[in-house]
Design a protein around this motif. Structure first.
Motif, short mmCIF file in Angstrom:
data_model
loop_
_atom_site.label_atom_id
_atom_site.label_comp_id
_atom_site.label_asym_id
_atom_site.label_seq_id
_atom_site.Cartn_x
_atom_site.Cartn_y
_atom_site.Cartn_z
N VAL A 118 0.98 -1.22 0.00
CA VAL A 118 -0.13 -0.05 0.04
C VAL A 118 0.88 1.35 -0.03
O VAL A 118 1.78 1.33 0.83
CB VAL A 118 -0.98 -0.12 1.27
CG1 VAL A 118 -1.84 1.24 1.30
CG2 VAL A 118 -1.85 -1.13 1.13
N ILE A 178 -8.59 4.04 5.87
CA ILE A 178 -8.84 2.48 5.37
C ILE A 178 -10.11 2.13 5.95
O ILE A 178 -10.43 2.52 6.93
CB ILE A 178 -7.75 1.74 5.86
CG1 ILE A 178 -7.73 0.17 5.43
CG2 ILE A 178 -7.37 1.64 7.60
CD1 ILE A 178 -6.55 -0.82 5.63
N VAL A 201 -7.77 3.33 1.13
CA VAL A 201 -7.92 2.07 1.08
C VAL A 201 -9.40 1.49 1.40
O VAL A 201 -9.74 1.68 2.42
CB VAL A 201 -6.97 1.05 1.71
CG1 VAL A 201 -7.46 -0.33 1.50
CG2 VAL A 201 -5.43 1.37 1.47
N ALA A 246 -1.78 3.49 5.16
CA ALA A 246 -2.96 4.27 4.62
C ALA A 246 -3.33 5.48 5.35
O ALA A 246 -3.11 5.48 6.45
CB ALA A 246 -3.83 3.69 4.56
#
Ligand code: NDP
Length: 285
Positions: free
Chosen positions: A219, A254, A225, A251
């Motif tokens: 990621v 998320i 995400v 992230a």
């Protein structure tokens, strides 16, 4: 890292639907109505149908269930759909998938009046989505887009990567991202260097159906995400397609599983029912 709480956001969406349902009742003197058809006794489908019924009740949308035996023929199901298509009081029709093997899903989906297609799976609605025209859009992709909108992150010019190319999630969400001016890549089982493609994603949508197959280290730092996957492990735990803990370290936003996209999908089913109800009511009267 911030978590995108789908449960709370779904409650907000249901609240919005409730306001619209009240306005519909005031204007047209009846509640909007969603009809859900379940053929057979698949336990997972029974749970989904029950959850949909509960969500309708909370949002003051009428819900009617048609529970048909496993042995139902395609003709019998088509007859029911024709009856619902012709009933002015029916705003949304949803046939719970999968269907028993004697019934062809595509024939059933195409038999639903596109104006009442609460799932947004009818080829006419999918075609409208691709053409950028107004229509009914599949619920899970709508839920994903609302979750991204809530982060406040603009999609314009961003790299968006969708993993999965199904007609109900991957393809429609890719078109919604494109409509928001993201640069979209769709990955699937034949994609080469999935890790490399994902590492460039400002926005990542995972819709594969394989537990934690997307590694946290792939990621991009600061990415958004959205994990659509729902996978049940042998010990009964539910996990998504993304390694949550590891991905959360990188992230900016998320979504968890459970409590992420799942509740949003049902909320947008209600939203679609209202969209369908108003569109038809304004057309006819
Ligand atoms: P499908 O099985 O229809 O599609 C899965 C996709 O993932 C396919 O396009 C497949 O590629 C791709 N894929 C499979 N393996 C790999 C791999 N190793 N690398 C890259 N791509 C791969 O699934 P759905 O789209 O229906 O659902 C996806 C997940 O989302 C499931 O877990 C499902 O339960 C969940 N879901 C959740 C919903 C919610 O409300 N939260 C709603 C709908 C689905 P290929 O096309 O090449 O086979």
């Amino acid at each position: 890292m911030n978590t995108i709480n789908g449960k709370d956001l779904a409650a907000v969406v249901r609240g919005e639907v409730k306001v619209k349902a009240q306005r519909f009742l005031d204007e047209f003197d009846r509640k909007p109505a969603l009809h859900v058809v379940l053929v057979g006794e698949d336990p997972a489908s029974q749970i989904y149908v029950r959850n949909k019924k509960r969500a309708c009740k909370r949002a003051r949308v009428d819900s009617v269930q048609h529970l048909l035996p496993e042995s139902t023929t395609q003709e019998e199901l088509l007859e029911l759909i024709a009856r619902l298509n012709g009933d002015e009081q029916v705003d949304g029709i949803l046939v719970q998938l999968p269907l028993p093997e004697q019934i062809d899903e595509n024939i059933i989906i195409e038999a639903i009046d596109p104006r009442k297609d609460a799932d947004g799976f009818h080829p006419i609605n999918l075609g409208r989505l691709v053409a950028g025209q107004a229509g009914l859009v599949p619920c899970t992709p709508l839920g994903c887009m609302r979750m991204i909108a809530e982060t406040g992150v603009s999609l314009v010019g961003k790299n968006a990567v969708v993993v999965g190319r199904s007609t109900i999630v991957g393809k429609p969400v890719a078109h919604l991202l494109l409509a928001e001016h993201a640069t979209v890549t769709i990955c699937h089982s034949r994609t080469r260097d999935l890790a490399g493609v994902i590492s460039e994603a400002d926005v990542l949508i995972a819709a594969v159906g394989r537990p934690e197959m997307i590694k946290g280290k792939w990621v991009k730092k600061g990415a958004v995400v959205i994990d659509v996957g729902i996978n049940r492990l042998d010990d009964g735990t539910l996990v998504g397609d993304v390694e949550f803990e590891e991905a959360a370290q990188r992230a900016a936003w998320i979504s968890p599983v459970p409590g992420g996209v799942g509740p949003m999908t049902i909320a947008y089913l209600l939203e679609n029912t209202l969209t369908a109800a108003f569109a038809r009511a304004n057309q006819t009267g």
